[in-house]
Design a protein around this motif. Structure first.
Motif, PDB file in Angstrom:
ATOM      1  N   ARG A  60      45.380  37.585  36.297  1.00 57.81           N
ATOM      2  CA  ARG A  60      46.208  38.110  37.394  1.00 57.81           C
ATOM      3  C   ARG A  60      47.639  38.246  36.898  1.00 57.81           C
ATOM      4  N   GLY A  83      52.411  38.343  43.059  1.00 65.33           N
ATOM      5  CA  GLY A  83      51.824  39.215  42.057  1.00 65.33           C
ATOM      6  C   GLY A  83      52.826  40.226  41.536  1.00 65.33           C
ATOM      7  N   ALA A 109      46.811  46.681  37.881  1.00 64.81           N
ATOM      8  CA  ALA A 109      47.028  45.530  38.760  1.00 64.81           C
ATOM      9  C   ALA A 109      48.002  45.955  39.845  1.00 64.81           C
ATOM     10  N   ASP A 114      45.131  41.947  45.058  1.00 68.64           N
ATOM     11  CA  ASP A 114      45.904  40.765  44.672  1.00 68.64           C
ATOM     12  C   ASP A 114      46.335  40.750  43.211  1.00 68.64           C
ATOM     13  N   ILE A 116      44.853  41.277  40.571  1.00 70.31           N
ATOM     14  CA  ILE A 116      43.844  40.714  39.682  1.00 70.31           C
ATOM     15  C   ILE A 116      43.290  41.822  38.798  1.00 70.31           C
ATOM     16  N   GLN A 287      38.562  36.499  44.329  1.00 74.95           N
ATOM     17  CA  GLN A 287      39.404  35.547  43.626  1.00 74.95           C
ATOM     18  C   GLN A 287      38.725  34.849  42.453  1.00 74.95           C
TER      19      GLN A 287
END
Length: 500
Positions: A60, A83, A109, A114, A116, A287
């Motif tokens: 991430r 982020g 990203a 998120d 990730i 996640q």
């Protein structure tokens, strides 16, 4: 789709294929008096669903590597790790110096998922150590190299290569960091994260299985998570802890969810409250590296053959269950009909010496008499439990079959006297959220014995190790309970039992 960038394109077809997908996420929280924070990968790496020929790599992009405080809060507990928009790709090699390496395609990203970046890589070789790192930046022309991680693919089904598997449960971040609840040890260095992970790094297992409650959405009244942003923050807090960042860069992992990292304590898919069933499912899949990002219909129950000796089954305990408050009957189920049939069919097909069912909640127990959330509860799902145990015996599968469970906050080794089936409860990673379980010891009417039952309030984990045949001795499976500081507290070795 498979796309590569490679330093050695002539060798590419012979060595490695990588499939990829784009991961992204929501607009980051705007902090008061935001300081200048550099682009980083503050949550490190996770490598999931390692197989003989594939694995899922995840990271991430973040603003810095430490949590920023929320206005009015002074505890590290109440931080966020915002982020950072950018691009990234993984570089992979069988050489630690990356002499011959290959890249996934660039991944974006952004806020949608998120920040990730997650990719499934295919065409790996069995029983092989791989090295990887993230190349990332705000654009493709200005990039940084992340630290080097490593993982090992599974051996093929005819191999006796020894494997070690650490199994954990219940990472209660709020209780661990909050001075009101934690069991404080000045030597433990709480700011680094759970001591268990420092121990795990020293032991260096080949793989780790987390049986659920990987975060707690519903603990600490002042820090309950209900919205998408709040749920994500729980993961940011948990997986930015330095000990976790360091350990997870060196191990392949397999993840399950239970109640606290799904909705709330003892939750099921029913009830109109936040977080919703759908949001809980989405966050688990987003996640953690559980399913390939391009496979929207992938099931979160699965089985893996680690070598000739052992095959594991990872079941899903929340998505398909009947209402907990439903009266127990042959139709009440935790697993759902489709998953239950898959479990039975795959057990029948397996020729592994040892078959180990990994379940987020107990089947043997015993557990609290007043609960109704699991197979061990008298007010829970006992019909399904009894039917499944009887089915194992009818099909002569009870020998060399074992259960490992999470959820319970104490460690035990249980023997069901009626069937001879054994269960190991892994307990919690930290002492702050554990207890001795003395009030949960088996009663005569339970028809259960506990060869081992945790007596002190300590964290820790279970380590499984496969042992190849040696001389006249056959294959064996070693179960060891460890204290969070690395001390062995109980060990039993199960050797191959043959049917008459």
């Amino acid at each position: 789709m498979s796309i590569f960038a490679c330093r050695f394109p002539v060798l590419l077809p012979l060595l490695l294929g990588l499939s990829f997908s784009i991961i992204s996420c929501q607009k980051p929280y705007v902090f008061p008096q935001e300081i200048n924070r550099q682009l980083d990968i503050g949550m490190g790496y996770l490598v999931g669903e390692v197989n003989t020929t594939s694995a899922i790599l995840q990271s991430r992009l973040t603003h810095g590597s430490t949590l920023t405080g929320i206005e009015g809060k002074t505890e590290r507990l109440y931080g966020k790790l915002p982020g950072h928009q950018g691009v990234a790709r993984f570089e992979i090699s069988k050489q630690e110096d990356f002499d011959q390496s290959y890249f996934t395609d660039w991944l974006r990203a952004d806020a949608e998922n998120d920040f990730i970046v997650k990719v499934k890589v295919d065409n790996l070789e069995p029983n092989t150590s791989y090295y990887y790192r993230l190349v990332y930046g705000v654009n493709q022309s200005t990039t940084h190299q992340g630290s080097v991680g490593t993982f090992k693919t599974l051996a093929d089904k005819e191999s006796y290569n020894s494997r070690t598997i650490a199994i954990i449960s219940c990472m209660n971040y709020d209780w661990f960091h909050n001075p009101q609840w934690r069991i404080y040890d000045p030597k433990a260095q709480h700011h680094l994260g759970y001591e268990t992970f420092e121990t795990l790094e020293r032991i260096a297992p080949d793989y780790l299985i987390a049986t659920g409650d990987n975060v707690y959405y519903d603990k600490m009244p002042s820090n309950i998570a209900k919205s998408r942003d709040e749920l994500r923050t729980k993961y940011h807090e948990q997986f930015s802890q330095p000990r976790l960042v360091k350990f997870f860069s060196k191990v392949g992992s397999y993840w399950q969810k239970d109640d606290h990292d799904y909705r709330v304590n003892d939750s099921d898919p029913f009830g109109d409250y936040a977080p919703s069933h759908q949001l809980g499912v989405e966050m688990f899949r987003e996640q953690l590296p559980v399913v390939a990002p391009e496979d929207k219909n992938a099931k979160t129950y699965r089985t893996y053959r680690l070598n000739k000796t052992i095959q594991i089954w990872l079941v899903e305990g929340r998505d398909y269950r009947s209402p907990n408050e439903m009266e127990d009957s042959p139709t009440k189920s935790i697993w759902g009909q489709q998953q239950k049939q898959w479990l039975k069919n795959s057990l029948l097909k397996s020729d592994a010496t040892f078959k180990v069912l990994i379940t987020p909640t107990p089947i043997i127990g015993p557990d609290s008499k007043g609960k109704g959330d699991n197979h061990a509860n008298l007010k829970g799902f006992r019909h399904e439990r009894d039917e499944f145990l009887d089915w194992l015996i009818e099909n002569q599968l009870e020998q060399n079959f074992y259960i490992v469970t999470g959820d319970r906050h104490w460690r035990y080794h249980a023997l069901d006297l009626a069937t001879g089936i054994e269960e190991f409860s892994v307990g919690t990673v930290d002492a702050s959220s554990t207890h001795s379980g003395n009030g949960k010891k088996p009663l005569p009417e339970d028809k259960i014995e506990h060869p081992y039952h945790q007596s002190k309030q300590t964290g820790g984990f279970l380590l499984l190790k496969t042992l190849p045949p040696q001389g006249n001795a056959g294959e064996a499976l070693e179960y060891t309970f460890y204290h969070q500081n690395g001390k062995k507290v109980y060990q039993v070795i199960k050797t191959l039992e043959k049917s008459e």
